[in-house]
Design an enzyme around this catalytic site. Sequence first.
Site, short mmCIF file in Angstrom:
data_model
loop_
_atom_site.label_atom_id
_atom_site.label_comp_id
_atom_site.label_asym_id
_atom_site.label_seq_id
_atom_site.Cartn_x
_atom_site.Cartn_y
_atom_site.Cartn_z
N ARG A 6 -10.39 5.55 10.82
CA ARG A 6 -8.95 5.32 10.94
C ARG A 6 -8.33 6.20 12.03
O ARG A 6 -7.84 5.68 13.02
CB ARG A 6 -8.25 5.59 9.60
CG ARG A 6 -8.68 4.65 8.46
CD ARG A 6 -8.11 3.25 8.61
NE ARG A 6 -8.40 2.43 7.45
CZ ARG A 6 -7.63 2.32 6.37
NH1 ARG A 6 -6.50 2.99 6.31
NH2 ARG A 6 -7.96 1.54 5.36
N ARG B 5 0.21 -1.83 7.63
CA ARG B 5 0.81 -0.61 7.13
C ARG B 5 1.75 0.07 8.14
O ARG B 5 2.33 1.12 7.83
CB ARG B 5 -0.29 0.39 6.69
CG ARG B 5 -1.20 -0.17 5.60
CD ARG B 5 -2.06 0.91 4.97
NE ARG B 5 -1.25 1.85 4.20
CZ ARG B 5 -1.76 2.92 3.57
NH1 ARG B 5 -3.05 3.18 3.64
NH2 ARG B 5 -0.96 3.73 2.89
N ASP C 178 0.80 -1.22 0.00
CA ASP C 178 0.00 0.00 0.00
C ASP C 178 0.83 1.28 0.00
O ASP C 178 0.28 2.38 0.10
CB ASP C 178 -0.93 0.02 1.23
CG ASP C 178 -2.17 -0.84 1.03
OD1 ASP C 178 -2.54 -1.07 -0.13
OD2 ASP C 178 -2.75 -1.28 2.04
N HIS D 13 -11.55 7.64 4.85
CA HIS D 13 -10.62 8.74 5.09
C HIS D 13 -11.28 10.04 4.63
O HIS D 13 -12.09 10.03 3.70
CB HIS D 13 -9.33 8.57 4.27
CG HIS D 13 -8.27 7.76 4.93
ND1 HIS D 13 -7.31 7.07 4.22
CD2 HIS D 13 -7.98 7.52 6.24
CE1 HIS D 13 -6.49 6.45 5.05
NE2 HIS D 13 -6.87 6.72 6.27
N CYS E 135 -4.92 9.96 -2.87
CA CYS E 135 -4.27 8.93 -2.07
C CYS E 135 -2.83 8.69 -2.52
O CYS E 135 -1.97 8.34 -1.71
CB CYS E 135 -5.04 7.62 -2.13
SG CYS E 135 -6.55 7.60 -1.14
#
Length: 281
Positions: free
Chosen positions: A147, A101, A76, A176, A272
């Site tokens: 998140r 992550r 990612d 997000h 992103c």
Amino acid sequence: MPREATPSSLREATPRRYLMCAPTHFQVTYSINPWMDPSKPVDLQLAQAQWEDLRDRYRALGHTVELLTPRPDLPDMVFAANGATVVDGRVLGARFAYQERYPEAEAHRDWFRDHGFTEIHEPAHVNEGEGDFAVTASYLLAGRGFRSSPLSHDEAQEFFGRPVIGLDLVDPRYYHLDTALCVLDEAGDEIMYYPGAFSPGSRSVLRRLFPDALTAQEADAAALGLNAVSDGLHVLIPQGATGLFDPLRARGFEPVPMDLSELLKGGGSVKCCTQELRGPG
């Protein structure tokens, strides 16, 4: 009253500096958001070509693109916006919500140290960088609900010395802030957002602070049309968000449709993939 149209001749593209990471090792082998389905294969060659098109478009528009070295154990990393938030040359690092992550945060901090940034804060609370922080001249808009921890908002306000506005996300597709809201003109406090992604109270806050904001319809939000990047004139936007093109033009912006459909399999698009480096370094 709605904002009067601003002719594009009065808009100005401000040269920006971005940090990106090639999708060399991009794949979807786990699911940490509703967009990710490990049963759907990733065409890595196509993902690379789409990412290169975005990188090259930034450079053609006069922006600087810095590159973060991808790591094979971190599929990612292409979603570079999540690794930090940079304001006035000060770096608020990330602390990721999912263990898959975790190591990305250190990779980003190492990059900043190696490139001359001296004020780097390792956060105590979970935040996923520009995934949940959006910068305008007046505010630091901060998402929460899926998140980032609400405690990260006070941490960011203390570090940056800017008023932080907490916004509650309620639809897991928009996990997000940068999937539900885009800053169109940082200096002018202009944004666009999808109201359905936010709680009733947060919608009221957005209406009060940004009464002239461009609001997106569900179909454009579902194409990740809010996951866009603006330089004050050009808005690089997912090509499927066609319903936003004319409203943006009416406000003097120039939409630049981008095809990042392969990266969408990981739950991200233009923004992103793009972290903005504001200030020294």
